[in-house]
Design an enzyme around this catalytic site. Structure first.
Site, mmCIF file in Angstrom:
data_model
loop_
_atom_site.group_PDB
_atom_site.id
_atom_site.type_symbol
_atom_site.label_atom_id
_atom_site.label_comp_id
_atom_site.label_asym_id
_atom_site.label_seq_id
_atom_site.Cartn_x
_atom_site.Cartn_y
_atom_site.Cartn_z
ATOM 1 N N CYS A 51 -6.419 22.076 6.848
ATOM 2 C CA CYS A 51 -7.300 23.365 6.634
ATOM 3 C C CYS A 51 -7.391 23.932 5.297
ATOM 4 O O CYS A 51 -6.404 24.472 4.842
ATOM 5 C CB CYS A 51 -6.859 24.599 7.648
ATOM 6 S SG CYS A 51 -7.251 26.053 7.320
ATOM 7 N N CYS A 75 -6.655 27.476 4.774
ATOM 8 C CA CYS A 75 -5.237 27.691 4.793
ATOM 9 C C CYS A 75 -4.451 27.473 3.369
ATOM 10 O O CYS A 75 -3.547 28.208 3.365
ATOM 11 C CB CYS A 75 -4.770 26.807 6.229
ATOM 12 S SG CYS A 75 -5.340 27.219 7.623
#
Length: 114
Positions: free
Chosen positions: A33, A36
Site C-alpha cells: 500500500c 501506508c
C-alpha cells in the site's frame, strides 16, 4: 518494528490494545500500500513525540485478517484510536500530520477524563 511502533497481530491484539493501560493507536496497513508507506514516517515521528501518553501499534491486514474484519476495515491505511478498549476515533487514508496530532491530543484528553 519501527522505532516506537509495536507490530501486533490477531493473537496479540486483545492484550496489546484492548487491555492496554494507556490509549492505543492502531495503524492498519499492508506492505503493498503506497499511502501506508507514505504515512508510516509520520506515525513513527508521532510515536516518538507522544510515546509517554499513547501506545503506537501497527497491524498488517494481509497477515492478520481477523482484527481488520472485526473493525470493518475496508480501506488502508486506517488508523483507529482506542481508549480503555473502546474505539475513540478513526481516520482513513493519507492525512496531514496536523490532523493526526489533533486526533492524538483529543485522545489524550479523553483518556484523562477532560
Amino acid at each position: 518494528m519501527a522505532d516506537g511502533v509495536l507490530e501486533i497481530d490477531d493473537s496479540s491484539f486483545d492484550k496489546e490494545v484492548l487491555q492496554a493501560d494507556i490509549p492505543v493507536l492502531v495503524d492498519f496497513w499492508a506492505p503493498w500500500c503506497g499511502p501506508c508507506k507514505a504515512i508510516a514516517p509520520t506515525v513513527e515521528a508521532l510515536a516518538k513525540e507522544f510515546s509517554a501518553n499513547i501506545k503506537f501499534t501497527k497491524c498488517n491486514v494481509d497477515e492478520n485478517p481477523i482484527t481488520p474484519g472485526k473493525y470493518g476495515i475496508r480501506a488502508i491505511p486506517t488508523l483507529i484510536f482506542f481508549n480503555k478498549g473502546e474505539v475513540a476515533d478513526q481516520i482513513t487514508g493519507m492525512v496531514a500530520k496536523a490532523k493526526l496530532e489533533d486526533a492524538i491530543n483529543k485522545l489524550i484528553l479523553i483518556s484523562e477524563g477532560k
